[in-house]
Design a protein around this motif. Structure first.
Motif, short mmCIF file in Angstrom:
data_model
loop_
_atom_site.label_atom_id
_atom_site.label_comp_id
_atom_site.label_asym_id
_atom_site.label_seq_id
_atom_site.Cartn_x
_atom_site.Cartn_y
_atom_site.Cartn_z
N GLU A 41 -0.32 25.13 18.04
CA GLU A 41 0.07 23.94 17.29
C GLU A 41 0.57 22.89 18.27
N MET A 42 0.19 21.64 18.00
CA MET A 42 0.60 20.51 18.82
C MET A 42 1.53 19.64 17.98
N PRO A 50 3.09 19.65 12.67
CA PRO A 50 2.14 19.57 13.77
C PRO A 50 1.03 18.55 13.48
N ALA A 51 0.60 17.84 14.51
CA ALA A 51 -0.53 16.91 14.39
C ALA A 51 -1.83 17.70 14.39
N LEU A 52 -1.78 18.88 15.00
CA LEU A 52 -2.99 19.68 15.17
C LEU A 52 -2.61 21.15 15.20
N VAL A 77 -3.41 17.63 24.13
CA VAL A 77 -2.76 16.34 23.90
C VAL A 77 -3.80 15.28 23.52
N LYS A 78 -4.91 15.26 24.25
CA LYS A 78 -5.97 14.29 23.96
C LYS A 78 -6.52 14.49 22.55
N THR A 79 -6.78 15.73 22.18
CA THR A 79 -7.33 16.03 20.85
C THR A 79 -6.33 15.67 19.75
N ALA A 80 -5.07 16.07 19.92
CA ALA A 80 -4.04 15.79 18.91
C ALA A 80 -3.82 14.28 18.78
N SER A 81 -3.84 13.56 19.89
CA SER A 81 -3.68 12.10 19.86
C SER A 81 -4.83 11.45 19.08
N ARG A 85 -4.65 9.18 15.76
CA ARG A 85 -5.28 7.85 15.74
C ARG A 85 -6.22 7.71 14.54
N ARG A 86 -7.04 8.74 14.29
CA ARG A 86 -7.95 8.68 13.14
C ARG A 86 -7.19 8.63 11.83
N HIS A 87 -6.11 9.40 11.73
CA HIS A 87 -5.28 9.39 10.52
C HIS A 87 -4.69 8.00 10.30
N GLU A 88 -4.18 7.38 11.38
CA GLU A 88 -3.60 6.03 11.26
C GLU A 88 -4.66 5.01 10.87
N GLN A 89 -5.87 5.14 11.43
CA GLN A 89 -6.96 4.23 11.05
C GLN A 89 -7.31 4.37 9.58
#
Length: 163
Positions: A41-42, A50-52, A77-81, A85-89
Motif C-alpha cells: 500500500e502507498m 492509501p492512494a494505491l 511513488v510514480k504509479t501512486a502519484s 492525478r487521474r482521480h483529481e482530473q
C-alpha cells in the motif's frame, strides 16, 4: 490508520524490508487479505487512506514478501502519484462543465462550477463572452444539468435563474 502509528514522524526516512518512507510517501508491505500472497500500500503523507494498493511479489523462499528497495519504491511513488492525478482530473471534470453556444450575435461559453460543500452544496452558472468577460452569473442547484440546450435556454431567458 493502525493504532501504533498515531504519532508518525513524516520527516524521517525509513528503509526497511516491509516499510519504506521517503519524499512524502510511505510504502508498506502487508498480508494480502484476499489470498496467500502479499500486497503493498502507498500512502501519501497526511492522507488516511492509501492512494494505491496492489499485489506484491513473493521472495525467493515463496513464503515471505520480496523486500522493498529504492527502484521499487520510486516506481510505486510514480504509479501512486499518477493514480492521484487521474482521480483529481476526474473530480475536476465532474465539478466543472462547459459548453459554448453560438447565438445570432455572439459565441457564449457557459460554465457550471459545482461546490460540493457537505452542508450546502450548490453550483454556479456563468456566461463568458468572446472576449473572456463574464456577462452573467447565477447560483443553481448542484444537480443542474448543463447541456447545449439548457445553456441556450438560459441565454434566451436573458440569464434569469433557471428553474
Amino acid at each position: 490508520m493502525h493504532n501504533d502509528e498515531a504519532e508518525v514522524d513524516h520527516d524521517s526516512t525509513i528503509n526497511e524490508a516491509r516499510l519504506w518512507r521517503d519524499n512524502g510517501w510511505t510504502a508498506r508491505v502487508i498480508k494480502n487479505e484476499d489470498d496467500e500472497g502479499w500486497a503493498v500500500e502507498m500512502i501519501k503523507d497526511g492522507e488516511s487512506e492509501p492512494a494505491l494498493v496492489g499485489p506484491w511479489t513473493m521472495g525467493r523462499d515463496k513464503k515471505n514478501p520480496k523486500p522493498l528497495d529504492t527502484p521499487a519504491f520510486h516506481t510505486l511513488v510514480k504509479t501512486a502519484s499518477e493514480v492521484i492525478r487521474r482521480h483529481e482530473q476526474q473530480l475536476h471534470a465532474d465539478l466543472h462543465k462547459s459548453v459554448t453556444v453560438n447565438t445570432a450575435t455572439a459565441s457564449i461559453t457557459v460554465n457550471l462550477d459545482i461546490v460540493p460543500d457537505e452542508d450546502d452544496p450548490y453550483a454556479t452558472l456563468s456566461a463568458i463572452d468572446e472576449n473572456g468577460e463574464q456577462i452573467a452569473e447565477v447560483r443553481v442547484a448542484p444537480n443542474f444539468k448543463l447541456t447545449r440546450s439548457s445553456a441556450s435556454d438560459w441565454i434566451d431567458a436573458e440569464y434569469r435563474k433557471p428553474r
